[in-house]
Design a protein around this motif. Structure first.
Motif, PDB file in Angstrom:
ATOM      1  N   UNK A 104      34.718 -16.717  34.284  1.00 28.78           N
ATOM      2  CA  UNK A 104      35.514 -15.566  34.712  1.00 28.78           C
ATOM      3  C   UNK A 104      36.739 -15.849  34.690  1.00 28.78           C
ATOM      4  N   UNK A 105      37.212 -16.853  33.708  1.00 27.25           N
ATOM      5  CA  UNK A 105      38.459 -17.062  33.562  1.00 27.25           C
ATOM      6  C   UNK A 105      39.070 -16.256  32.535  1.00 27.25           C
ATOM      7  N   UNK A 106      40.164 -15.708  32.616  1.00 28.82           N
ATOM      8  CA  UNK A 106      40.779 -14.899  31.655  1.00 28.82           C
ATOM      9  C   UNK A 106      41.425 -15.830  30.331  1.00 28.82           C
ATOM     10  N   UNK A 107      41.199 -15.383  29.280  1.00 30.98           N
ATOM     11  CA  UNK A 107      41.502 -16.165  27.995  1.00 30.98           C
ATOM     12  C   UNK A 107      41.885 -15.268  27.170  1.00 30.98           C
ATOM     13  N   UNK A 108      42.742 -15.471  26.233  1.00 32.56           N
ATOM     14  CA  UNK A 108      43.320 -14.655  25.129  1.00 32.56           C
ATOM     15  C   UNK A 108      43.564 -15.679  24.044  1.00 32.56           C
ATOM     16  N   UNK A 109      43.383 -14.871  22.657  1.00 28.99           N
ATOM     17  CA  UNK A 109      43.774 -15.778  21.611  1.00 28.99           C
ATOM     18  C   UNK A 109      45.256 -14.985  20.960  1.00 28.99           C
ATOM     19  N   UNK A 110      46.004 -15.824  20.489  1.00 28.11           N
ATOM     20  CA  UNK A 110      47.203 -15.245  19.893  1.00 28.11           C
ATOM     21  C   UNK A 110      47.329 -15.753  18.554  1.00 28.11           C
ATOM     22  N   UNK A 111      47.821 -14.796  17.725  1.00 34.45           N
ATOM     23  CA  UNK A 111      47.660 -14.985  16.098  1.00 34.45           C
ATOM     24  C   UNK A 111      48.669 -15.989  16.018  1.00 34.45           C
ATOM     25  N   UNK A 112      48.218 -16.679  14.625  1.00 31.77           N
ATOM     26  CA  UNK A 112      49.216 -17.892  14.200  1.00 31.77           C
ATOM     27  C   UNK A 112      50.719 -17.535  13.905  1.00 31.77           C
ATOM     28  N   UNK A 113      51.352 -18.296  14.732  1.00 25.30           N
ATOM     29  CA  UNK A 113      52.805 -18.044  14.182  1.00 25.30           C
ATOM     30  C   UNK A 113      53.039 -18.379  12.873  1.00 25.30           C
ATOM     31  N   UNK A 114      53.631 -17.527  12.047  1.00 28.53           N
ATOM     32  CA  UNK A 114      53.801 -18.083  10.743  1.00 28.53           C
ATOM     33  C   UNK A 114      55.060 -18.346  10.181  1.00 28.53           C
ATOM     34  N   UNK A 115      55.810 -18.138  10.949  1.00 23.07           N
ATOM     35  CA  UNK A 115      57.444 -18.812  10.475  1.00 23.07           C
ATOM     36  C   UNK A 115      57.421 -19.827   9.829  1.00 23.07           C
ATOM     37  N   UNK A 116      56.485 -20.892  10.492  1.00 21.61           N
ATOM     38  CA  UNK A 116      56.576 -22.223   9.931  1.00 21.61           C
ATOM     39  C   UNK A 116      55.983 -22.193   8.562  1.00 21.61           C
ATOM     40  N   UNK A 117      54.924 -21.208   8.276  1.00 24.12           N
ATOM     41  CA  UNK A 117      54.291 -20.904   6.941  1.00 24.12           C
ATOM     42  C   UNK A 117      55.131 -20.589   5.868  1.00 24.12           C
ATOM     43  N   UNK A 118      56.118 -19.677   6.412  1.00 27.62           N
ATOM     44  CA  UNK A 118      57.099 -18.878   5.625  1.00 27.62           C
ATOM     45  C   UNK A 118      58.109 -20.020   5.136  1.00 27.62           C
TER      46      UNK A 118
END
Ligand code: ADP
Ligand code: MG
Ligand code: ZN
Length: 628
Positions: A104-118
């Motif tokens: 019951x631990x709250x978890x979340x997924x964050x999208x890849x930060x793509x500044x780096x990719x750009x």
């Protein structure tokens, strides 16, 4: 600012390459992550699992597609303070999610930060972009250089190569000595000026006029004069400028030219050297020239495409009408042919008058005498002649052009620059005998042109020269005249043989012999002047027109070829004998003339004849005095 792109680009390219790697390195080392989330501390995955089992984890945020996570955990050792730490997760940890769920631990997924990719992408692109820009400028620059490789980049755009002169400023008065051609073309001027006159009675105005004549006879000048007289613009292009490296460029130039002309009608389109595009199609060996054929087709199409009465008249010039494609010559295209011949004596006088208008001539100079001395000269030769005379006059610091300068100029135009006279030597003596040989044989043969002068002053290639005055205007030449010319041309060699012996003859007669063979061969193969009878066995000389003449070159058998050779030899031998006989029989006068020539360097024709007359009978020759 004159500033060389090539240099700049060449210098910047290596810098860019180095810069690129540095830059890439900088991007790579900049951790593409979420440090902003204040997770400055790291926790191992094992420890994270321990924390999880100990229920000390409060929330988990996944980043980078689940490769890292920021974990909030309660640290019992530090008064249960909430800590944020970063955990690198192993690639496959699917059980982790269910574990989190269970607990019951709250978890979340964050999208890849793509500044780096750009940035990474930009980093990858920037080098090729700079490279391409650099190359582009490189090409742009080199295409400004004539014939630079950059021309290849421009082939799509037909760069109009034609010139337009709004007013040529040339009038019919400036063109002299070609009266027939002028008369024919006078009509064209009227077409341009008053087309109604012709259309009223239903006449179709001709579209094209073909000027045919040797170089320098005034074809270009005549075309300009038509435009000048009619007061219409003059578009000119040379046939060779239609033909380019890329198929289709010529055709697009033709289109451009006609489009411009239509916008400016009435006007004149002048196509110089039309044989460059207008050669017979399909005449090349091993396939035609596609580009030329397309250009020609386009030209034909354009000529058909405008109605006769739009006021555009096309004038083309060529000196080889025989190679032109028949389609060009049919009615409705270049249906008028005007021949522009080299001027006769009267024409030469008129041309000299035109060109002496702006020159200071001494009163001793008679233009008639110049005209008489210059058979075969074209208008361009005569213009050049007067100019050379003026240059010599300036060099000699005289007030006005005198006869001496004109004479020198004629010699120079015909035979080339004057050299320095030889010093007295055996070879000078030999040359003197050689020249006297020509002059004596020429003087003693009744059918030979009279000697004008003999000189030992070298000119052009020649060490010595004997000048003859042709005593008729390029008209018909008889068989005995031809034979006399051959004998005269052999006179030099004959003198060498008689005086110095067969072992001492020199290479100096090479040019003479070439002429001799040419004349004798033509007598047999073209003029029917031998025992072979009146047969024309060879067409007019001139370079072989590839493909058309080459295949059908010999129209006679081997046996005839043998007989031609023996007939040629017969003629040459007979003339050689004549020359040798004359030299043998006139030894005394020969020696005297040679001494005089070595002393004076030049003997005038009149003096020469007087001396010869003391020893032998000089045949009377019709004096050259055509009516002017
Ligand atoms: P083409 O085009 O037949 O080769 P051009 O018209 O270019 O000859 O002639 C070259 C120059 O020679 C002219 O610019 C002009 O000065 C001179 N010229 C040639 N023919 C004549 C002529 N018939 N009358 C006057 N000048 C002439
Ligand atoms: Mg010309
Ligand atoms: Zn000679």
């Amino acid at each position: 600012m004159k500033f060389s792109w090539r240099v700049v680009v060449l210098w910047t390219l290596p810098a860019l390459v180095i810069g690129f790697f540095l830059w890439q390195g900088a991007f790579a080392s900049a951790p593409a992550e979420m440090t902003k989330n204040t997770a400055s501390t790291r926790m191992t995955y094992g420890r994270f699992l321990e924390y999880l089992d100990a229920n000390r984890v409060t929330s988990v945020d996944f980043y980078e597609g689940g490769r890292t996570a920021i974990v909030e955990a309660v640290d019992s050792e530090l008064d249960n303070r909430v800590q944020r730490v970063r955990v690198d997760l192993p690639n496959s940890a699917p059980e982790l999610i269910s574990k989190l769920k269970d607990k019951g631990i709250s978890f979340d997924a964050h999208p890849m930060r793509n500044d780096g990719a750009i940035w990474g992408l930009l980093g990858n692109l920037i080098f090729p972009i700079l490279l391409i820009t650099g190359l582009f400028f490189l090409f742009r620059r080199s295409s400004n250089l004539p014939g630079g490789p950059g021309q290849a980049m421009n082939f799509g755009k037909s760069k109009a190569r034609f010139q337009m002169e709004a007013k040529t400023g040339v009038k019919f008065d400036d063109v002299a000595g070609i009266e027939e051609a002028k008369e024919e073309l006078q009509e064209v001027v009227t077409f341009l000026k008053q087309p109604e006159k012709f259309t009223a009675v239903g006449a179709r105005i001709p579209k094209g006029v073909l000027l045919v004549g040797p170089p320098g006879t005034g074809k270009t000048l005549l075309a300009k004069a038509i435009a000048g007289e009619a007061g219409v613009p003059f578009f000119s292009i040379s046939g060779s400028e239609f033909v380019e490296m890329f198929v289709g460029v010529g055709a697009s130039r033709v289109r451009d030219l006609f489009k411009k002309a239509k916008d400016n009608a009435p006007c004149i389109i002048f196509i110089d050297e039309i044989d460059a595009v207008g050669r017979q199609r399909g005449a090349g060996i091993g396939g035609g020239n596609d580009e030329r054929e397309q250009t020609l087709n386009q030209l034909l199409t354009e000529m058909d495409g405008f109605e006769g009465n739009t006021g555009i008249i096309i004038i083309a010039a060529t000196n080889r009408p025989d190679v032109l494609d028949a389609a060009l010559l049919r009615p409705g295209r270049f249906d008028r042919q005007v021949t522009v011949d080299p001027p006769d004596i009267k024409g030469r006088l008129e041309i000299l008058q035109v060109h002496s208008r702006n020159k200071k001539l001494d009163s001793s100079v008679s233009l008639e005498a110049i005209a008489r001395r210059t058979p075969g000269f074209t208008g361009a030769d005569l213009a050049n002649l007067l100019n050379e005379g003026a240059i010599l006059t300036a060099r000699r610091r005289k007030e006005a052009i005198t006869l001496a300068e004109i004479d020198d100029a004629v010699d120079r135009v015909v035979a080339g620059m004057e050299g320095t006279p030889l010093v007295d030597s055996k070879s000078k003596r030999l040359i003197a005998y050689h020249e006297i040989g020509h002059a004596l044989v020429g003087t003693l043969l009744k059918d030979h042109d009279p000697v004008q002068k003999v000189t030992l002053i070298p000119r052009g290639q020649a060490q010595g020269l004997t000048w003859f005055t042709p005593n008729e205007e390029q008209g018909l030449i008889t068989r005995s005249q031809l034979k006399a010319r051959i004998a005269g041309a052999l006179g030099g060699r004959a003198a060498e043989e008689i005086i110095f012996g067969a072992a001492e003859v020199t290479t100096g007669a090479g040019g003479d012999l070439q002429q001799v063979s040419g004349m004798a061969r033509q007598m047999v193969t073209r003029f029917g002047m031998s025992d072979l009878g009146p047969l024309s066995l060879e067409s007019q000389q001139g370079e072989v027109f590839l493909g058309r003449d080459w295949m059908s070159r010999s129209d006679y058998s081997e046996a005839i070829a043998c007989r031609i050779d023996s007939q040629v030899r017969l003629i040459v031998e007979e003339c050689h004998e004549t020359a040798k006989r004359i030299m043998r029989e006139h030894r005394t006068v020969t020696d005297r003339l040679v001494d005089l020539l070595i002393e004076k360097e030049t003997i005038d024709g009149e003096e020469f004849r007087q001396i010869v007359a003391e020893y032998a009978e000089v045949p009377e020759k019709p004096q050259f005095a055509p009516q002017i």
